[in-house]
Design a protein around this motif. Structure first.
Motif, short mmCIF file in Angstrom:
data_model
loop_
_atom_site.label_atom_id
_atom_site.label_comp_id
_atom_site.label_asym_id
_atom_site.label_seq_id
_atom_site.Cartn_x
_atom_site.Cartn_y
_atom_site.Cartn_z
N MET A 1 0.77 -1.25 0.01
CA MET A 1 -0.08 0.10 -0.06
C MET A 1 0.74 1.33 0.26
N ARG A 2 0.63 2.27 -0.89
CA ARG A 2 1.27 3.34 -1.01
C ARG A 2 1.06 4.17 0.17
N ARG A 36 4.57 -0.91 11.28
CA ARG A 36 5.61 -1.88 10.46
C ARG A 36 5.37 -1.25 8.83
N VAL A 37 4.13 -0.90 8.55
CA VAL A 37 4.24 -0.43 7.27
C VAL A 37 5.01 0.91 6.95
N ILE A 38 4.92 1.86 7.96
CA ILE A 38 5.52 3.04 7.70
C ILE A 38 7.53 2.74 7.82
N SER A 39 7.49 1.64 8.72
CA SER A 39 9.03 1.58 8.78
C SER A 39 9.65 1.30 7.52
N GLU A 40 8.88 0.31 6.77
CA GLU A 40 9.43 -0.18 5.58
C GLU A 40 9.43 0.84 4.49
N CYS A 44 16.33 4.51 6.13
CA CYS A 44 17.43 4.27 7.12
C CYS A 44 17.02 3.18 8.14
N ARG A 45 15.72 2.81 8.18
CA ARG A 45 15.03 1.47 8.85
C ARG A 45 15.46 0.13 7.97
N VAL A 46 15.54 0.40 6.69
CA VAL A 46 15.48 -1.01 6.08
C VAL A 46 16.69 -0.86 5.14
N ASN A 47 17.82 -0.03 5.44
CA ASN A 47 19.16 -0.20 4.91
C ASN A 47 20.19 -0.39 6.08
#
Ligand code: SF4
Length: 118
Positions: A1-2, A36-40, A44-47
């Motif tokens: 979801m965008r 979780r959706v926002i974090s993705e 800097c949270r996913v790298n």
């Protein structure tokens, strides 16, 4: 979801997540899924977070480029300025000793070259 779809749904009082007695979701479940959706969406949270505190110029530039795709960039930069962040890349900008600098200089003495010789 965008993110924009998610925020529009939440802004209009809806839920982006199927919830209620039929699904067994609680408000805490929704909050956790929202986080979780926002974090993705936050680079800097996913790298590798070390990129944002790297010494090498190429890695610093990579962190700055990743920040440019972050939905939180504006607020992140404003917060970093308010806190006078001592170090790292925040909101797509490099901070050293609490101020934004154009580029991060590597360790050691500056290189001697024709542009600096005088
Ligand atoms: S703008 Fe801030 S929150 Fe977004 S990736 Fe960069 S450092 Fe992380």
């Amino acid at each position: 979801m965008r993110l924009t779809t998610l925020l529009d749904t939440l802004d209009s009082g809806g839920s982006a997540i199927q919830s209620g007695a039929a699904t067994g979701y609680t408000l805490e479940d929704e909050r956790a899924q929202f986080d979780r959706v926002i974090s993705e969406l936050i680079p800097c949270r996913v790298n590798d977070s070390e990129l944002w505190f790297a010494e090498q110029g190429a890695q610093v530039e990579q962190a700055k480029a990743l920040c440019r795709s972050c939905p939180l960039m504006e607020g992140c930069l404003a917060g970093a300025i308010d806190r006078a962040e001592p170090w790292g890349v925040w909101g797509g900008q490099v901070f050293i000793d609490g101020v934004v600098v154009a580029t991060k200089r590597g360790r050691g003495r500056p290189r001697k070259d024709a542009t600096h010789a005088a």
